[in-house]
Design a protein around this motif. Sequence first.
Motif, PDB file in Angstrom:
ATOM      1  N   GLU A 238       0.774  -1.090  -0.081  1.00  0.00           N
ATOM      2  CA  GLU A 238       0.304  -0.205  -0.118  1.00  0.00           C
ATOM      3  C   GLU A 238       1.206   1.183   0.166  1.00  0.00           C
ATOM      4  OE1 GLU A 238      -2.540   0.295   2.902  1.00  0.00           O
ATOM      5  OE2 GLU A 238      -3.437   2.310   3.139  1.00  0.00           O
ATOM      6  N   GLY A 239       0.496   1.584  -0.573  1.00  0.00           N
ATOM      7  CA  GLY A 239       1.658   3.502  -0.657  1.00  0.00           C
ATOM      8  C   GLY A 239       0.904   4.271  -1.802  1.00  0.00           C
ATOM      9  N   THR A 240       2.254   5.119  -2.096  1.00  0.00           N
ATOM     10  CA  THR A 240       1.692   5.679  -3.139  1.00  0.00           C
ATOM     11  C   THR A 240       1.932   5.101  -3.929  1.00  0.00           C
ATOM     12  OG1 THR A 240       4.215   7.015  -3.325  1.00  0.00           O
ATOM     13  CG2 THR A 240       2.786   8.284  -2.142  1.00  0.00           C
ATOM     14  N   PRO A 241       1.671   5.553  -6.348  1.00  0.00           N
ATOM     15  CA  PRO A 241       2.168   5.076  -6.821  1.00  0.00           C
ATOM     16  C   PRO A 241       3.629   4.342  -7.168  1.00  0.00           C
ATOM     17  CG  PRO A 241       0.433   6.539  -7.146  1.00  0.00           C
ATOM     18  CD  PRO A 241       1.070   7.057  -5.527  1.00  0.00           C
ATOM     19  N   ASP A 242       4.699   5.913  -7.324  1.00  0.00           N
ATOM     20  CA  ASP A 242       5.772   5.344  -6.898  1.00  0.00           C
ATOM     21  C   ASP A 242       6.564   4.200  -5.820  1.00  0.00           C
ATOM     22  OD1 ASP A 242       6.377   6.849  -9.153  1.00  0.00           O
ATOM     23  OD2 ASP A 242       6.745   9.057  -7.825  1.00  0.00           O
ATOM     24  N   ALA A 243       5.687   4.615  -4.216  1.00  0.00           N
ATOM     25  CA  ALA A 243       6.314   3.707  -3.317  1.00  0.00           C
ATOM     26  C   ALA A 243       6.056   1.870  -4.103  1.00  0.00           C
ATOM     27  CB  ALA A 243       5.616   3.545  -2.569  1.00  0.00           C
ATOM     28  N   VAL A 244       5.041   2.257  -4.442  1.00  0.00           N
ATOM     29  CA  VAL A 244       4.266   0.747  -4.959  1.00  0.00           C
ATOM     30  C   VAL A 244       4.689   0.236  -6.853  1.00  0.00           C
ATOM     31  CG1 VAL A 244       1.932  -0.438  -6.574  1.00  0.00           C
ATOM     32  CG2 VAL A 244       1.783   0.643  -3.898  1.00  0.00           C
ATOM     33  N   ARG A 245       5.086   1.091  -7.490  1.00  0.00           N
ATOM     34  CA  ARG A 245       5.674   0.736  -8.405  1.00  0.00           C
ATOM     35  C   ARG A 245       7.440  -0.362  -7.919  1.00  0.00           C
ATOM     36  NH1 ARG A 245       4.990   5.106 -12.928  1.00  0.00           N
ATOM     37  NH2 ARG A 245       5.232   6.721 -11.305  1.00  0.00           N
ATOM     38  N   ASN A 246       8.200   0.246  -7.364  1.00  0.00           N
ATOM     39  CA  ASN A 246       8.994  -0.566  -7.564  1.00  0.00           C
ATOM     40  C   ASN A 246       9.217  -1.052  -5.805  1.00  0.00           C
ATOM     41  OD1 ASN A 246      10.128   2.004  -9.053  1.00  0.00           O
ATOM     42  ND2 ASN A 246       9.723   3.004  -7.788  1.00  0.00           N
ATOM     43  N   ASP A 247       7.814  -1.895  -5.136  1.00  0.00           N
ATOM     44  CA  ASP A 247       7.907  -2.832  -3.959  1.00  0.00           C
ATOM     45  C   ASP A 247       8.281  -3.711  -4.580  1.00  0.00           C
ATOM     46  OD1 ASP A 247       7.165  -4.564  -2.516  1.00  0.00           O
ATOM     47  OD2 ASP A 247       5.784  -3.180  -1.187  1.00  0.00           O
ATOM     48  N   PRO A 248       9.304  -4.383  -4.525  1.00  0.00           N
ATOM     49  CA  PRO A 248       9.882  -6.212  -5.033  1.00  0.00           C
ATOM     50  C   PRO A 248       8.630  -6.906  -5.318  1.00  0.00           C
ATOM     51  CG  PRO A 248      10.844  -4.786  -3.448  1.00  0.00           C
ATOM     52  CD  PRO A 248       9.898  -4.561  -3.078  1.00  0.00           C
ATOM     53  N   LYS A 249       7.841  -6.731  -3.706  1.00  0.00           N
ATOM     54  CA  LYS A 249       6.676  -7.970  -3.622  1.00  0.00           C
ATOM     55  C   LYS A 249       5.710  -7.985  -4.975  1.00  0.00           C
ATOM     56  CE  LYS A 249       5.996  -7.178   0.362  1.00  0.00           C
ATOM     57  NZ  LYS A 249       5.346  -7.433   2.303  1.00  0.00           N
ATOM     58  N   VAL A 250       4.824  -6.414  -4.922  1.00  0.00           N
ATOM     59  CA  VAL A 250       4.253  -5.880  -6.105  1.00  0.00           C
ATOM     60  C   VAL A 250       4.615  -6.339  -7.501  1.00  0.00           C
ATOM     61  CG1 VAL A 250       2.860  -4.308  -7.074  1.00  0.00           C
ATOM     62  CG2 VAL A 250       3.705  -4.214  -4.833  1.00  0.00           C
ATOM     63  N   ILE A 251       6.076  -6.569  -7.954  1.00  0.00           N
ATOM     64  CA  ILE A 251       6.408  -6.387  -9.039  1.00  0.00           C
ATOM     65  C   ILE A 251       6.959  -8.108  -9.300  1.00  0.00           C
ATOM     66  CG2 ILE A 251       8.925  -6.147 -10.663  1.00  0.00           C
ATOM     67  CD1 ILE A 251       9.537  -3.670  -9.086  1.00  0.00           C
ATOM     68  N   ASP A 252       7.128  -8.587  -8.273  1.00  0.00           N
ATOM     69  CA  ASP A 252       6.908 -10.205  -8.216  1.00  0.00           C
ATOM     70  C   ASP A 252       5.622 -10.763  -8.658  1.00  0.00           C
ATOM     71  OD1 ASP A 252       8.270 -12.561  -7.410  1.00  0.00           O
ATOM     72  OD2 ASP A 252       7.339 -12.716  -5.520  1.00  0.00           O
ATOM     73  N   ALA A 253       4.502 -10.322  -7.629  1.00  0.00           N
ATOM     74  CA  ALA A 253       3.155 -10.653  -7.958  1.00  0.00           C
ATOM     75  C   ALA A 253       2.543 -10.723  -8.898  1.00  0.00           C
ATOM     76  CB  ALA A 253       2.148 -10.459  -6.743  1.00  0.00           C
ATOM     77  N   TYR A 254       2.606  -8.973  -9.245  1.00  0.00           N
ATOM     78  CA  TYR A 254       1.734  -8.792 -10.182  1.00  0.00           C
ATOM     79  C   TYR A 254       2.324  -7.892 -11.208  1.00  0.00           C
ATOM     80  CZ  TYR A 254      -1.946  -6.190 -11.965  1.00  0.00           C
ATOM     81  OH  TYR A 254      -3.374  -5.688 -12.875  1.00  0.00           O
ATOM     82  N   LEU A 255       3.801  -6.658 -11.057  1.00  0.00           N
ATOM     83  CA  LEU A 255       3.403  -6.188 -11.930  1.00  0.00           C
ATOM     84  C   LEU A 255       5.263  -6.718 -13.026  1.00  0.00           C
ATOM     85  CD1 LEU A 255       4.307  -3.087 -10.290  1.00  0.00           C
ATOM     86  CD2 LEU A 255       2.357  -3.809 -11.990  1.00  0.00           C
ATOM     87  N   GLY A 256       5.522  -7.386 -12.273  1.00  0.00           N
ATOM     88  CA  GLY A 256       6.888  -8.719 -13.273  1.00  0.00           C
ATOM     89  C   GLY A 256       8.188  -7.821 -13.448  1.00  0.00           C
ATOM     90  N   VAL A 257       9.082  -8.613 -14.082  1.00  0.00           N
ATOM     91  CA  VAL A 257      10.034  -7.335 -14.457  1.00  0.00           C
ATOM     92  C   VAL A 257      10.428  -7.682 -15.513  1.00  0.00           C
ATOM     93  CG1 VAL A 257      11.665  -7.574 -11.981  1.00  0.00           C
ATOM     94  CG2 VAL A 257      11.331  -9.796 -13.128  1.00  0.00           C
ATOM     95  N   SER A 258      10.836  -6.790 -16.482  1.00  0.00           N
ATOM     96  CA  SER A 258      11.694  -6.919 -17.790  1.00  0.00           C
ATOM     97  C   SER A 258      13.056  -8.040 -18.101  1.00  0.00           C
ATOM     98  CB  SER A 258      11.811  -5.502 -18.597  1.00  0.00           C
ATOM     99  OG  SER A 258      12.283  -4.496 -17.679  1.00  0.00           O
ATOM    100  N   HIS A 259      12.822  -8.657 -18.494  1.00  0.00           N
ATOM    101  CA  HIS A 259      14.319  -9.585 -18.008  1.00  0.00           C
ATOM    102  C   HIS A 259      15.057  -8.527 -18.920  1.00  0.00           C
ATOM    103  CE1 HIS A 259      11.867 -12.677 -15.639  1.00  0.00           C
ATOM    104  NE2 HIS A 259      11.473 -12.450 -16.731  1.00  0.00           N
TER     105      HIS A 259
END
Lengths: 259, 321
Positions: A238-259
Motif C-alpha cells: 500500500e502506498g503512493t504510485p511510485d512506492a508501489v511501482r518499486n515494491d519488490p513484492k508487487v513486482i514479483d506478484a503482479y507487475l513483473g520484471v523486464s528481463h
Amino acid sequence: MADGATSPALTLRGVSKHFGGVRAVDDLSFSLGTNEILGLIGPNGSGKSTTVNLIAGVFPLTAGAIQLGGQAIEAIPEYARPPLGLARTFQTASLFPGFTALEQMLVGGHVQMRERGIGALFASRAARAEEAARIQDATDLLAFVGLGGCGATPIENLSSAQQRLLMIGSALASRPRVLLLDEPAAGMVAAERRALCDLILAIKARGVSVMVIEHHMALIMKVCDRIVVLNFGQKIAEGTPDAVRNDPKVIDAYLGVSH
Amino acid sequence: MKRALVPLAVLALLALAIAAPQYITVRYYVQLILLAMIWTIMAHGQNIIQGMTGYVSITQAGLMGVGAYASTLLSIRLGWPVWASMAIAPFITALFSVFVGYPSLRVKGHYFAIVTLAFNMVIFIVLMNFTSLTRGEAGIFNIQRPEPLFGLVDFDDRVAYYYLVLTVAVVMTALTWLLMRSSIGRTLRAIRQNENLASACGVAVWKYKLFAFVASAFYAGAAGALYAHYIGFINPETFGVAQSLDAILAVILGGTGTLFGPVLGAFAVVFLPEYLRIAESFRLIVYGLLLVVATILMPRGALPLLGRAWHAAARRLGFPK
C-alpha cells in the motif's frame, strides 16, 4: 492508512469473504480518504471485484467491518447503501437493455427521487416538476461524462466505450460521496483511456472519493493518490504510485520484471 | 404506427366497443365480447407482473377466484349490497396476494413462478373442499347482478352490464397506461431488464416486485367480481391453473409489456377456442398448434407485428412515414 488530517470516506477493517474453502478476501484492511482516488490492483483472482461487491453489499461478509463515512454498513442491504452515498460500476457493461441513455441515467438517480408513490403514478405537479429537474440533471451529467447529445440514443446503439461511460454517469446520477469503479477502462482504446483519466480526475474535483480497479497501469499511476495491492485476497502493499511501482513484492506478484 | 395516430386508433376502438351491443343482434357475441373485456382486465394485471416486471406469475385465475368468491360471499352470506361487495373484492384479493408475494418475491428468478403455481392449486383445493363456505364443486348459484343505478339502469339487462364492464375495463386500461409512463413503470422495467443493477442503483427491488404482484391481484379481483355477478354461477373449475396459463398466453400472444397487447391477447384467448368449436374434438389440438406456431412466428406478440404490417401497408400506399 489515510493521513490523519482527513477522515476516511470508506474504511474496511479485517474484512474476509470465504466461498467454501476459498479465501477470496482475507483479513483485508484499508481506507479511502475523503476526496482521494485509491487504486486497487492485483492479479486476476486476487479478490478485487469481490472487495467491491462486499462494499456494495452484493453478498455478506464472512468477517470484518465496513464503514461509510463513519457509519457501519456491513449489515445494511445492498439497495439501502446507495442512499447513504455509495455508488458502483460493474466489471462487465451492466446496463438496462432496451433503455435509452437518459432512461438509464434516471434509474441510476433513483435514490435522488422523492416522488415515488401515488404522485408519480398520476403525474402530479410535484412529480412532473421533479421529473423535469431530474431529466435536466441527467442531461448535464451525460455531457459531463462525454455523452452529450446521446440522451435519446438506445443503449444498444452506443459503442462499448460509450456504454462504459454511461455506466459511470448512471452511478454519478445517485450523487454519491464514494464511487467504486470496477475496471472502467476495459475494452477502451488508448485515446478513450486518456479521456477516462481526465473524467476520473474531474469526478474527484467534484468532491467524490473514488476507488478504482484497473489493469491498465498507466491509467492507475496517473490518476491514483494511493494504491492498495492485493494478492490471494490479502493486501501485499500500500502506498503512493511510485512506492508501489518499486515494491519488490508487487513486482514479483503482479507487475513483473523486464528481463 | 405514426405517434399521432395512436390516440385516434384508441378512440375508434372505444367507439366500436360502445356501438357493438347496439348493432350486434346475436346475444352470444355480445356475451363473448363482454367476457373478453373481463379477460382484458385479467390480462392487464398479468402484464404488470409478467410483462413489465418480468416475473411470471401462474395464479392470475386463482386470484380472480378470490375476487369472485369474496364478492359473492359478501353479498350472499353477509347480505352486503352487490355494489359494495364488488367494490371491496379487488382490495381483499390484493390483501391476499401480499401474503403470497411477500415470502416468494424475496427470491430471484423462477422460484416465484413455482410458488404462485402452488398458490393457485391451494386456492383451488380450498374452494373445492371448504364446502360449508363455498359449496365445493357444486358451486354457488343465483348470484345477483348489482342493484339498479339511481333506479334507472337495470343491470339484469345484459347490455347495461356490458357497459359496466366496458367502463371498468377502460378505467383499468387507463390506470395501466398511467403506471407504464410513470417513473414507477420505468423502475419496474429496469428490474425486468437487470435486477442486479437495479438493486445496485438503490432500488428496493422486492418492494417494487411486491407492488407489481399486488397490483396484478387487484386487477384479477376486479375481473373476478365482474365475472361472478355476470354469469350468476361460480365453481372452482373456472379458477384453476389452466385459466392462469390462459392469462399468461394472453400477454404473450398480444405483446408482452405493451399497453394494448394484453387487450388483443384477451380477445384471442376468449374467441379462438369458441371459433375452433367447428373442429369439434380436435379443438384443443388445433388450439395448441396455433399457440406453438404463433409463438414461433411472433415471439414478441401480435401487437408489434401489426405495427410493422401497418408500416409496410402505409409505405405501399405511399403515405408519408
